[in-house]
Design a protein around this motif. Structure first.
Motif, PDB file in Angstrom:
ATOM      1  N   GLN A 282       0.824  -1.205   0.000  1.00 21.79           N
ATOM      2  CA  GLN A 282       0.000   0.000   0.000  1.00 21.79           C
ATOM      3  C   GLN A 282       0.867   1.268   0.000  1.00 21.79           C
ATOM      4  O   GLN A 282       1.907   1.332   0.667  1.00 21.79           O
TER       5      GLN A 282
ATOM      6  N   ALA B 205       1.610   2.714  -6.869  1.00 20.15           N
ATOM      7  CA  ALA B 205       0.520   2.148  -7.666  1.00 20.15           C
ATOM      8  C   ALA B 205       1.083   1.225  -8.740  1.00 20.15           C
ATOM      9  O   ALA B 205       2.043   1.564  -9.437  1.00 20.15           O
TER      10      ALA B 205
ATOM     11  N   ASP C 294      -6.876  -1.582  -0.972  1.00 20.08           N
ATOM     12  CA  ASP C 294      -7.690  -0.907  -1.978  1.00 20.08           C
ATOM     13  C   ASP C 294      -8.392  -1.998  -2.779  1.00 20.08           C
ATOM     14  O   ASP C 294      -7.742  -2.842  -3.390  1.00 20.08           O
ATOM     15  N   ARG C 295      -9.740  -1.981  -2.788  1.00 23.97           N
ATOM     16  CA  ARG C 295     -10.476  -3.047  -3.464  1.00 23.97           C
ATOM     17  C   ARG C 295     -10.255  -3.024  -4.975  1.00 23.97           C
ATOM     18  O   ARG C 295     -10.160  -4.064  -5.623  1.00 23.97           O
ATOM     19  N   TYR C 296     -10.200  -1.817  -5.559  1.00 25.62           N
ATOM     20  CA  TYR C 296      -9.982  -1.731  -6.997  1.00 25.62           C
ATOM     21  C   TYR C 296      -8.633  -2.342  -7.376  1.00 25.62           C
ATOM     22  O   TYR C 296      -8.524  -3.106  -8.344  1.00 25.62           O
ATOM     23  N   ALA C 297      -7.605  -1.985  -6.616  1.00 28.36           N
ATOM     24  CA  ALA C 297      -6.269  -2.495  -6.911  1.00 28.36           C
ATOM     25  C   ALA C 297      -6.180  -3.993  -6.647  1.00 28.36           C
ATOM     26  O   ALA C 297      -5.497  -4.723  -7.380  1.00 28.36           O
ATOM     27  N   THR C 298      -6.848  -4.461  -5.610  1.00 28.23           N
ATOM     28  CA  THR C 298      -6.875  -5.897  -5.332  1.00 28.23           C
ATOM     29  C   THR C 298      -7.482  -6.654  -6.503  1.00 28.23           C
ATOM     30  O   THR C 298      -6.958  -7.682  -6.956  1.00 28.23           O
TER      31      THR C 298
ATOM     32  N   ASN D 209      -3.989  -7.554   2.774  1.00 27.60           N
ATOM     33  CA  ASN D 209      -4.922  -6.481   3.129  1.00 27.60           C
ATOM     34  C   ASN D 209      -5.406  -6.692   4.564  1.00 27.60           C
ATOM     35  O   ASN D 209      -6.447  -7.301   4.793  1.00 27.60           O
TER      36      ASN D 209
END
Length: 367
Positions: A177, A184, A208-212, A233
């Motif tokens: 993170q 990123a 981060d859910r989007y990144a996961t 996470n």
């Protein structure tokens, strides 16, 4: 440096069946690292035990490893963020790696289950390769590669670095993170990362859910079914473990700082998930919220995770596993109000802890 690490890997192959190799060349029983990780393991991110003067407390360092293995952890990750990256500046990387490896091998010699030994690798390619060579010398099975410090590098530069390290040691990828030094890394990076032959697993920890979802989708789209996905996470452990992602991918285990404390409970939790997640969705979501609330206190979410390592040390000190909460940087301490938050969580939910288990075995582990 690459040649040095490669020679260590060749020697390590004599007793371990590493991915992408022809298997062991001696008669020692082979151990399948990929299968072990794919089965889903609790892998604590191993802390550092210091005395009040800031010196390595070898007895307590061994005790921590013994605790994790007795609790049923399927591996340990050493030399990672929770171990304090500054061990490299204090000449402690090799001693700390060695102590954990010795404890794991002692368990295996007594007939215990095999333990995945994951070494944290940092820095530019030369440094990471030197650390890989040290890890292989001490019987580590894979390197968990940190890309912190590469903030301005292109994806191609990062991938070249990852390929070079993977040529030296099986690779446990890591999405860190940004709040604690990561950067990123999008779908395109992870899609190409999944093509690296000797990648065995990926720790997904962008918080981060989007990144996961980007990482899971990238590995799924690559067609690789031999890369194990692990949650890092700490704020969504249960959700990650329960989720059947699009395409059928699953996160099978965790390599977590949160699992450096109350490890016996973590093993029980993962066992429940593997058994089919007994209980209805509402009860699981309630447990997920409670564990995240506990993590917020331990990791000091209120102060941008400034006290995350100190919070872990605080729990282990209270249990008697550490003799001091000291970090290498004496200024690294719990944040204002953090102890009170920990007290609040413990008072309301003592079932989160494994204090009784630790009390029963503490003398044995510290002997």
């Amino acid at each position: 440096d690459r040649g040095l690490a490669a020679s260590r890997w060749a020697r390590a192959r004599r007793t371990h069946a590493f991915p992408g190799t022809a298997g062991p060349v001696l008669t020692a029983p082979a151990w399948d690292l990929r299968a072990h990780l794919a089965a889903g393991q609790v892998i604590p991110a191993h802390p550092l035990a210091l005395d009040d003067a800031g010196r390595l407390d070898e007895r307590r360092q061994r005790a921590l490893t013994r605790y994790y293995l007795a609790a049923g952890a399927g591996g340990v990750a050493v030399g990672v963020h929770t171990t304090q990256f500054a061990i490299r500046d204090h000449g402690l990387l090799e001693p700390v790696l060695a102590l954990a490896a010795l404890a794991a091998r002692a368990l295996e010699r007594r007939g215990g289950a095999a333990v995945a030994r994951i070494a944290g690798l940092c820095g530019r390619t030369g440094q990471a390769l030197k650390e890989a060579a040290v890890a292989l010398d001490h019987g580590y099975h894979a390197g968990r590669l940190s890309l912190a410090g590469w903030a301005e590098a292109s994806d191609e530069t990062l991938l070249d670095h990852c390929r070079a390290v993977a040529d030296a040691i099986p690779l446990f990828g890591f999405y860190l993170q940004p709040a604690v030094g990561g950067r990123a890394l999008g779908y395109a990076f992870w899609r190409r990362f999944a093509e690296i032959e000797h990648v065995v697993a990926i720790k997904i920890a962008p918080f981060d859910r989007y990144a996961t979802l980007d990482v899971v989708r990238a590995v799924n789209d690559s067609g690789r079914r031999d890369i194990a996905l692990y949650t890092g996470n700490d704020d969504s452990i249960i959700v990650d473990l329960l989720t059947a992602f699009p395409g059928g991918a699953r996160i099978v285990g965790g390599l977590l700082g949160q699992w450096a404390v109350w490890t016996k409970r973590a093993v029980e939790l993962l066992g429940e998930v593997k058994a089919g997640g007994a209980g209805d969705a509402a009860s699981w979501m309630a447990r997920a919220a409670l564990l995240t609330q506990a993590n917020a206190a331990i990791f000091d979410a209120a102060h941008g995770f400034a006290g995350c390592i100190a919070g872990i040390q605080e729990i282990l000190f209270r249990q008697g596993l550490l003799a001091s909460t000291r970090c290498l940087d004496a200024r690294e301490v719990v944040s204002p109000g953090q102890r009170e938050e920990i007290d609040r969580v413990l008072a309301a939910h003592p079932e989160l802890t494994d204090d009784a288990f630790v009390r029963e075995h503490l003398e044995e582990w510290t002997s």
